[in-house]
Design a protein around this motif. Structure first.
Motif, mmCIF file in Angstrom:
data_model
loop_
_atom_site.group_PDB
_atom_site.id
_atom_site.type_symbol
_atom_site.label_atom_id
_atom_site.label_comp_id
_atom_site.label_asym_id
_atom_site.label_seq_id
_atom_site.Cartn_x
_atom_site.Cartn_y
_atom_site.Cartn_z
ATOM 1 N N GLU A 1 0.833 -1.207 0.000
ATOM 2 C CA GLU A 1 0.000 0.000 0.000
ATOM 3 C C GLU A 1 0.872 1.262 0.000
ATOM 4 N N GLU A 2 1.950 1.245 0.784
ATOM 5 C CA GLU A 2 2.848 2.403 0.824
ATOM 6 C C GLU A 2 3.549 2.602 -0.515
ATOM 7 N N VAL A 3 3.947 1.512 -1.132
ATOM 8 C CA VAL A 3 4.591 1.590 -2.450
ATOM 9 C C VAL A 3 3.604 2.143 -3.466
ATOM 10 N N ALA A 4 2.341 1.710 -3.401
ATOM 11 C CA ALA A 4 1.313 2.207 -4.320
ATOM 12 C C ALA A 4 1.114 3.709 -4.135
ATOM 13 N N LEU A 5 1.136 4.189 -2.900
ATOM 14 C CA LEU A 5 1.011 5.634 -2.657
ATOM 15 C C LEU A 5 2.182 6.400 -3.265
#
Length: 83
Positions: free
Chosen positions: A64-68
């Motif tokens: 999720e952090e990488v997607a952000l």
């Protein structure tokens, strides 16, 4: 592109270059370019993408952090007033 002429190249060196080029599936000239490029490129050069990936692994970012991080603003750029 520049042109380089090498004079007085010993026959045994030329034969070794031709053999090495054949082993790599390229011309002698292409082999010489590859050898020169490898010889002069900085050792231990780290590309920015590799460095960022290492930081992400070190921080153990979630998917999720990488997607952000990968979200991009797709709006048109604003004009800049330089006066």
């Amino acid at each position: 592109m520049a042109i380089l002429t090498v004079r007085n190249l010993p026959d045994e060196v030329h034969r070794a270059l031709r053999l090495r080029a054949a082993q790599h599936g390229r011309s002698t000239e292409a082999e010489v370019r590859a050898i020169l490029e490898e010889a002069v490129k900085p050792q231990g050069r780290l590309k920015l993408g590799s460095m960022l990936a290492d930081i992400g692994r070190h921080l153990r970012l979630s998917d999720e952090e990488v997607a952000l991080i990968n979200q991009r603003d797709k709006s048109a750029p604003r004009a800049v007033d330089l006066e």
